[in-house]
Write an enzyme that holds these catalytic residues in place. Structure first.
Site, PDB file in Angstrom:
ATOM      1  N   GLU A 138      91.984  12.371  53.373  1.00 40.42           N
ATOM      2  CA  GLU A 138      92.166  11.794  52.043  1.00 40.42           C
ATOM      3  C   GLU A 138      93.641  11.702  51.661  1.00 40.42           C
ATOM      4  OE1 GLU A 138      88.232  12.737  49.541  1.00 40.42           O
ATOM      5  OE2 GLU A 138      89.279  14.533  50.224  1.00 40.42           O
ATOM      6  N   GLU A 166      82.514  16.740  54.424  1.00 44.37           N
ATOM      7  CA  GLU A 166      82.028  17.361  53.186  1.00 44.37           C
ATOM      8  C   GLU A 166      80.510  17.403  53.094  1.00 44.37           C
ATOM      9  OE1 GLU A 166      86.184  15.923  52.080  1.00 44.37           O
ATOM     10  OE2 GLU A 166      84.532  15.242  53.347  1.00 44.37           O
TER      11      GLU A 166
END
Length: 266
Positions: free
Chosen positions: A120, A140
């Site tokens: 990210e 995640e």
């Protein structure tokens, strides 16, 4: 388990000309991000933003791995109804999902393992260089949470919907060749050379007219966030402002005399 050096800075910084080096410095934990690392990273971004002498950020990591992602043992208990606040006073959210964008470009060099928030951070940066043996994972969903640092916003835009969902929804690992294929990284280089190549690129950007670089970056982000029409409307006013700067005069003289330009940021 206690860190071997508990008082060691989680983020180290160095000024190298107009480039601001920002290094993850928790190698004994594969640079997993606890709250201290996140806050120190935000403060480093704030320093990059405020200092007019700093034109480009270069994010890298000490050790064999870029990051193993969040240190859930440290972060998990801190999650509240509104998530977690990682930005102290004077900082800027490094993943730029808090409403404020960095006005200066960031180059990033990754190696080893690069998980979750590492990907990210690449997506929130502008140019990424990866060592050829780097392994990536947006994992995640395997931990019962969702990517909250911008992957849901930027990964589909960067890689295309199907390519993004292939990796976000499965949590599978992928290699540097695949990261390059889908546009997550711009260059794949031999192991051990990623920092030097990223620094070359950062210094190349830092050598350009900084106000022009920032205006270019801002207009491109406007197009992404607000649409093409909004970016089009700002092109001519931005051009007029830049044409009145000293750097514009320096750039024109460089063109006419065929000599290198040394820009001053005014």
């Amino acid at each position: 388990m206690q860190d071997t050096v508990p008082d060691q800075p989680r983020i180290i910084t160095e000024r190298r000309g107009h480039v601001f080096l920002i290094g993850f410095n928790r190698p004994e934990k594969r640079n997993a991000a606890d709250l201290a690392l996140l806050q120190q990273l935000a403060l480093a971004y704030g320093e990059l933003e405020r200092d007019p002498e700093l034109r480009v950020g270069l994010v890298y990591a000490v050790g064999d791995h870029f990051t193993a992602g969040l240190d859930l043992a440290d972060i998990g208990p801190r999650l509240g109804p509104d998530g977690i606040d990682i930005v102290p006073e004077g900082g800027i959210h490094p993943w730029q999902v808090g409403g404020q964008s960095l006005s200066k470009p960031v180059v990033i060099a990754v190696q080893g393992t690069c998980l979750t928030l590492g990907i990210e951070l690449m997506l929130a940066s502008d140019i990424s260089v990866a060592a050829e043996s780097t392994r990536f994972g947006q994992i995640e969903v395997a931990r019962g949470i969702l990517p909250f640092g911008g992957a849901t916003l930027r990964f589909p835009r960067t890689a295309g919907w199907g390519n993004a969902m292939r990796w976000i929804l499965t949590g599978d690992m992928f290699d540097a060749a695949e990261a390059h294929r889908i546009g997550l990284v711009q260059e794949v280089v031999p192991d051990g050379t990623e920092f030097d190549r990223a620094l070359e690129l950062a210094e190349r950007v830092a050598g350009q007219a900084p106000l022009a670089v920032q205006a270019t970056l801002a207009n491109a982000r406007t197009a992404v966030r607000d649409g093409v029409a909004a970016a089009e409307a700002r092109l001519q006013p931005a051009l007029a402002r830049l044409a009145a700067t000293e750097d514009s005069r320096i750039g024109m003289e460089s063109f006419l005399t065929r000599t290198p330009a040394t820009f001053i940021g005014r």
